[in-house]
Structure formats: C-alpha cells, structure tokens
Design an enzyme around this catalytic site. Structure first.
Site, PDB file in Angstrom:
ATOM      1  CG  HIS A  85     158.513 -34.522  -0.385  1.00  0.00           C
ATOM      2  ND1 HIS A  85     158.293 -35.069   0.853  1.00  0.00           N
ATOM      3  CD2 HIS A  85     157.916 -33.321  -0.361  1.00  0.00           C
ATOM      4  CE1 HIS A  85     157.598 -34.226   1.588  1.00  0.00           C
ATOM      5  NE2 HIS A  85     157.347 -33.153   0.883  1.00  0.00           N
ATOM      6  CG  ASP A 220     159.916 -37.654   2.513  1.00  0.00           C
ATOM      7  OD1 ASP A 220     160.860 -37.107   1.911  1.00  0.00           O
ATOM      8  OD2 ASP A 220     158.720 -37.455   2.222  1.00  0.00           O
ATOM      9  CB  SER A 650     157.667 -30.694   3.090  1.00  0.00           C
ATOM     10  OG  SER A 650     156.461 -31.308   2.776  1.00  0.00           O
TER      11      SER A 650
HETATM   12  N1  ARG Z   1     152.418 -35.430   0.525  1.00  0.00           N
HETATM   13  C1  ARG Z   1     153.726 -34.923   0.801  1.00  0.00           C
HETATM   14  C2  ARG Z   1     153.681 -33.426   0.962  1.00  0.00           C
HETATM   15  O1  ARG Z   1     152.980 -32.738   0.276  1.00  0.00           O
HETATM   16  C3  ARG Z   1     154.703 -35.202  -0.281  1.00  0.00           C
HETATM   17  C4  ARG Z   1     155.020 -36.594  -0.472  1.00  0.00           C
HETATM   18  C5  ARG Z   1     155.890 -36.823  -1.661  1.00  0.00           C
HETATM   19  N2  ARG Z   1     155.754 -38.217  -2.023  1.00  0.00           N
HETATM   20  C6  ARG Z   1     155.053 -38.639  -3.078  1.00  0.00           C
HETATM   21  N3  ARG Z   1     154.789 -39.915  -3.168  1.00  0.00           N
HETATM   22  N4  ARG Z   1     154.634 -37.843  -4.025  1.00  0.00           N
HETATM   23  O2  ARG Z   1     154.426 -32.876   1.740  1.00  0.00           O
END
Ligand code: ARG
Length: 715
Positions: A85, A220, A650
C-alpha cells in the site's frame, strides 16, 4: 530500593508477557533509557548496533519512504522493501489495461527493467541531536504570540548551519508539544525504481473488508531500489546511475518467529495524540469523526460505481480510493473503540489527577480550565474546517478550481500581472494529471450530496451567503435543488473538461473566472471560511498550545521516575516488545499467526477483495513452499506483535533480537483503533506480514529467485 523495584518490574514483564509495550522511543536515547529492558526481553545487540553515528548500525538500513511510509534496505545493492500500500500509487500509475502490473504483479528480470518512479524519494537518517537547550535559550523573553514565527526562524538557523557545505537535509522536530527539540540530518535519494510487486489480489488481499483487522491474510509488500551516482552519492534520476551500496542492510531470518519472541520495529510513525485532552476526545466522538466518515462515504460510493464499470477507470481511481477508504474506516474504528474503551472517562480521570497535583502551582493550576474555555469557543465552529477540507474541497472539480485562486487574487483590478501569469502556468502544470482521472458525472453526484449535508448539518447562521444563490435552483425539496444546481455547475463550468480548461488558461480573464459557477462557489465557501472562521480556529490552536506544553511538563513533574516518550511526529523511532496473541473479547482468542490455509478459506473469485491468483492456489495445493514453510509444513502469512506503531510505520521492518528481518509492519488491529489517542495494553497489536511469505511470493509466485539471491537469508 530503586534497583530492587527495577528487578521486580523486569521479572513482571517476563512472567506476565501478555502486556503490550507502549512507547515510540528516540533511537539516540535507547542506551540511556531502554537498553536494559530491551536486553531483558531478548535483545542480543549492543546499543551501538541499534544506533550509531560513526559506525554502521541498524538505523542505516531504515528509510523514510516518500514521506508517508517506512522501508528497509535488504541487500548490498540498495534493494528496499516496503508495503504494497506504500508502493500502490507508483504501481497503479505504471499500469494500463494492456500492461496491468497492479492486477498481475511484476518482477524486473534485471536492473534494466526496473521502473524509475518520478517524484519518489527515500531519506536515511545520518544523525540526530538534542537541541532543546539552544532552542529554549533563544526563545527566552519571546511572547506566546511571537513564538511560532520565532521557532521557524530558530529552526531555519539550526538546519542551515547543520547542513552547510554538505548535500544533506536537516529537519527540526518539536517533541512533547514544545518541551523538547531535536535535529535530524538526512540523506535524501531521489532516483528510486520499482523492482517488483505481487498482484494486488495478494498485496491487498482482504481489501477494505479486512483492513485494520486481525486475523489477516495480506501479502502487503512491494520492492524498490535506491540508485546513486558513480560515487554512491544521492543524485536525481540518471540512466547511468547505479544501485546504491548501503552502510547496512538487514539479513533475512527465514527460521521464523514463535509466540513470545523478541520483536522490535524501527521506523517513522506519523502522528499520535497521546496527550489529547478529554474535550478533544468528546468532540472527535460526537462531531468530527462521524462527519469525516459521512463525507468520505459520499465520495467512496460514487467512485466505486465508476470503478466497477470500467477497468481503465478503476486503475485511474484505485490509489485515491484506497487512500480515502483507509482513513474512512480508521475513523469508524477509532470512534467505536474510544467509546468501548471509555477513553473519554480515562482522560477526565487523568485530568482530575493532574488538577490535584496542580493546585497552588501557578504554572499548572489553570491548564485544564483554560483548555475547557478554549473548547467552549471552538466547539460550535469545529466542523467548518472539516466541511471545507473533506466536503467542499473533497469535490475534485472544486479542488482543481483552487489552482486558480492565486490568479483570481492577482488579476483582480490588474493587481499583479506577472503573478497572475505565473499562477496560470501553475494551474496548467497540474491539468494533465487531474483530467486524466477526473469523472465529471461522479463528481456531479458528489457535489449535490455534499452541499446537502453541509446545508443540513452546519447551522444556518454559519452558511456562506452563496448558499442563497445555490438555493435559487429549481426543485421541490432542497435535495432536488442541490441536484439541479450541481447539474448546472457541471454543464456550465469551464473546469468540467480539459478542452475548456485549456481554452480558459490560454486566454484567461478575471471576469470570466468569477462568473464560472464552480469557481465562484468554491471561492465563496473558501473565503467564507477565511473571513469568518480561520482567525477563531487559529486562536483556538494558539490558546491550546501553551496549555498542552504545560500539561506535559506538569505530567513529567508529577511522575519523576517515569520515562516519557514523545508523540509520533514523523521522526525516527523504535518500539520493542514481542510476538503476542490476544483475546479480542470474552472467550475468544486470536492466535498470533495466520497461514496460507486462511487465504484459501477466505478465497472467493466472485469478490474482488478476496480473489487470489490461480498460481497461488496451485502452489498451495502442491504444497510447493520451498524453504519458507513452518516446521509443521504450513505457509505462514502474517503475525502480530505488541509493538507500538501508527500510520507512517507502514512498511517498517520487524526485527528479531539479533538484528534480522522477521516481517514488515503493515497495520493495526480493530480492537485498539483508539491507539493513537491511548495505548491499550490489553488490545493493542501490530499486524505484520511474515518475511517467509514475502520470500515465497517473490521466489515461487513471482518466479524471481534472482531477487531473493541478492539477499542474505539466515536460518
Ligand atoms: N490500514 C493500513 C495502514 O494504514 C493500510 C491498509 C491498506 N489497505 C487497504 N485495504 N486500504 O497502514
């Protein structure tokens, strides 16, 4: 006595083990404050191996990835691992229906096939320094009102001095809301190339349905490479640049992790608000969060319709959609968990305790009362900012029209023709990218709904005068009026198509601009905010700032033996703890690791969020997991740790006690979504993709063993 207590504390940590480990620590202070505890938990490295200025250390393998994420260097040839992401935008914008890297995945067969990503950068921290004394000295005698400007001046002076004669960059960071100041020196690399990615059905498996939740089955990750010039120095893109040779790269632990194993995460957490006041919590729960969610809901639904109809359009909107959906769900979860975990009550109790301590101390005794007073003035207008940013400017065409604000200001009465011309050039520069992913019919629906929501939720006496113009539209109900008005805007505005926009910017005219319905509306709402609310909102922030500073200072005096860590602020931090399962609710236990079995369980080819490549299923059926499987023969996918992270982490490396990579952090869990406000020891977990799954996906699914061969795999 103190020492004795310390031993008991360490023993308690060892036996209970079930508690999450709060704290995003500053690397240069680990030796002083945290090292003994880290060692007791299983760290085998020296403090200098974690952070050192003169010799290579772990920090040299950690990169600030493009401002919003973290990455880690995992080969001597500058290979960088981060989340899928985090690479999403770069991957999506290098995908077309004919060459669809987002959906099909991609692995460069050699350096020549790696794709330069314009605008992408990574930075590596060279060193950090405590500047608190110097800053506070220079602030002496400066009034509260002049403080922000003075701080900028001091920062400028320090960063300029610190980088003179070098190619480094420097940033100052305020800590503890102005009780401490640190300098960070970076080397920034701007020739970054995409090396590979799994298909998004793997990299985003579970989609928004599973987002922010455990148990999770997402691969991811994506991979990039840092390029440098022939002398291994940072340089802009050049075809003959070569892979960067880092000072340190992380070895890969393919032996894997078990519950209780030591785990630490190094990275750039973006923002937490752990010292937020109860008033702010109440406002978030009651007003701000639900408003953001509802406003985003409108955009997401309209875009989804477009994306479902056409593959090319889906590729164009995917990255923006994912970004908006991510924090849409975040605010739903944060609200829900703040209520469930009674965060407001907890804050009130802490403030009461603070007031006890503050009694008779002039520096602290009025803090909480002053905060309350500031909120009384702010609360009634707090939604103005949200409705402007997430509402009016959330409409794509409105946001495009802001690119002409500078023209409007300077062209009025021919105030400054040169500035007006420059503004037009600026607007033209962004036009291609904007119109490439602009969908006027979706935008038209969004505008109508957002205006209606504004009308219904903002008190009438706070509406801009322009609302009356809008309400002149035909219609039996206000909803119909807004629909008709919106239809008119998209039929008449020159911003509604690239051709008309180009025609305008070729022969700009102030009169024509002010007569444009989209521009006129946006300008009216924007100026309404500037003229009537900005000063009040600035005053609120200015009133809170010294109270927040005093509050934290007071808390430190109240708890002299406690070690405090500063809120996240996109500076380099380290958090340490261990691999830990948890119980989300009574009688339910979540295991600490998921496996590919769970991908197969969730697999549903009819649901794009749970689709998976046939090849992955074939590999699963053949149990063709190479060297990356667990002892029981199953393929690990993700695991959880009790580390303290937030957005910005992330892509951060999860590192074992010997400095080897065991996974990548990519999310937080639903039951602790209030974690940016209060760290909950029982529920807070970090969700990580297992490095063995990453290796399997590159090697077996991606057919790119040459990439794995670059790395240092250790058992
Ligand atoms: N919740 C994750 C974060 O903020 C990002 C995940 C991205 N995936 C998604 N389905 N939008 O680090």
């Amino acid at each position: 006595m103190k020492k004795f207590l310390h031993i008991i504390a360490v023993m308690l940590l060892l036996v209970s083990g079930a508690k999450a480990d709060e704290g995003m620590w500053l690397p240069m202070l680990l030796k002083k404050y945290n090292y003994e505890q880290m060692k007791a938990k299983g760290l085998k490295l020296t403090p200098e191996q974690l952070y050192d200025v003169n010799n290579s250390s772990l920090k040299d393998a950690i990169v600030w990835f493009n401002g919003g994420c973290t990455g880690e260097i995992i080969s001597s040839k500058g290979l960088v691992l981060t989340n899928h992401h985090c690479g999403y935008d770069a991957i999506a914008s290098n995908s077309t229906p004919e060459n669809n890297r987002l959906d099909n995945g991609f692995w460069a067969k050699n350096n020549g096939e790696e794709i330069p990503i314009a605008g992408m950068w990574v930075s590596i921290v060279q060193r950090m320094e405590d500047m608190t004394d110097r800053v506070q000295n220079e602030l002496k005698g400066v009034s509260e009102k002049d403080r922000p400007a003075k701080l900028q001046e001091i920062f400028k002076k320090i960063t300029t001095e610190a980088t003179a004669g070098t190619t480094y960059e420097a940033q100052m960071r305020e800590m503890f809301r102005g009780n401490a100041y640190y300098l960070f020196i970076f080397q920034r690399f701007t020739d970054i190339r995409l090396v590979g990615t799994p298909p998004q059905s793997v990299g985003k498996f579970g989609g928004d349905a599973d987002n922010w939740m455990w148990p999770r089955h997402t691969g991811d990750f994506s991979m990039f490479r840092i390029y440098a010039n022939k002398n291994n120095e940072a340089s802009g893109y050049a075809p003959d640049n070569i892979p960067y040779t880092p000072k340190h790269s992380l070895p890969i632990n393919i032996k894997g992790v078990k519950e209780g194993d030591y785990a630490m995460i190094y990275g750039f957490p973006g923002r937490t608000n752990r010292y937020e006041f109860s008033q702010g919590i109440d406002l978030a729960i009651e007003k701000v969060n639900p408003t953001i969610v509802n406003l985003r809901d409108i955009r997401l639904k309209a875009w989804k319709e477009v994306m479902d109809k056409n593959e090319g359009d889906r590729l164009k909107l995917s990255a923006d959609y994912a970004q908006i959906a991510n924090y849409w769900k975040y605010f739903i979860g944060q609200t829900e968990q703040m209520k469930r975990l009674k965060v407001y009550d907890f804050k009130v109790a802490s403030e009461n305790k603070f007031n006890e301590f503050a009694k008779g101390k002039p520096e602290f005794q009025d803090v909480i009362a002053n905060v309350e007073k500031a909120y009384v003035a702010y609360r009634p207008i707090a939604l103005q900012r949200i409705y402007l940013g997430e509402g009016i400017l959330g409409v794509s065409m409105n946001s495009m029209s802001t690119s002409l604000f500078a023209y409007a200001k300077n062209a009025k009465d021919n105030k400054d023709t040169a500035a007006a011309n420059k503004a037009i050039k600026g607007a033209q520069a962004g036009a291609d990218e904007f119109y490439n992913s602009f969908f006027p019919s979706a935008d038209e629906k969004i505008l109508a709904q957002i205006l209606e929501m504004y009308y219904n939720n903002i008190p009438v006496d706070q509406h801009p005068a322009y609302m009356a113009v809008i309400l002149k539209s035909k219609g039996a109900t206000t909803a119909e009026k807004f629909r008709n008005y919106s239809k008119l805007v998209y039929a008449k505005s020159f911003l509604a198509s690239k051709e008309k926009f180009d025609a305008f910017t070729k022969a700009p005219s102030y009169k024509k601009l002010m007569a444009d319905p989209c521009f006129a509306m946006t300008y009216a709402f924007y100026n309404h905010y500037l003229d009537n609310y900005k000063a009040q909102i600035d005053a609120f922030n200015a009133a809170i700032a010294p109270e927040a500073r005093a509050y934290i200072k007071g808390l430190m005096e109240m708890n002299p033996s406690k070690t405090f860590y500063p809120d996240a602020n996109s500076s380099l931090r380290l958090t340490y703890g261990s691999v830990q399962a948890y119980e989300p609710k009574d009688a339910v236990k979540f295991d600490y690791m998921t496996t590919l079995d769970g991908v197969i369980e969730k697999y549903n080819p009819k649901d794009f969020e749970f689709n998976a490549p046939q090849k992955l299923i074939d590999l699963y059926n053949a149990k063709d997991f190479g060297n990356y499987k667990r002892e029981d023969g199953r393929m690990p996918v993700a695991f959880i740790t009790n580390n303290d992270i937030t957005g910005g982490n992330s892509g951060s490396p999860v590192i074992d006690g010997e400095g080897r990579l065991i996974g990548l952090a990519f999310d937080g869990n639903w039951e602790a979504m209030s974690g940016d406000i209060v760290f909950d020891e029982k529920y807070k977990r970090t969700i990580n993709v297992d490095i063995r799954y990453v290796m399997f996906l590159i090697d077996k699914l991606g057919g790119a063993p040459h990439i794995v061969a670059e790395m240092n795999l250790v058992q």
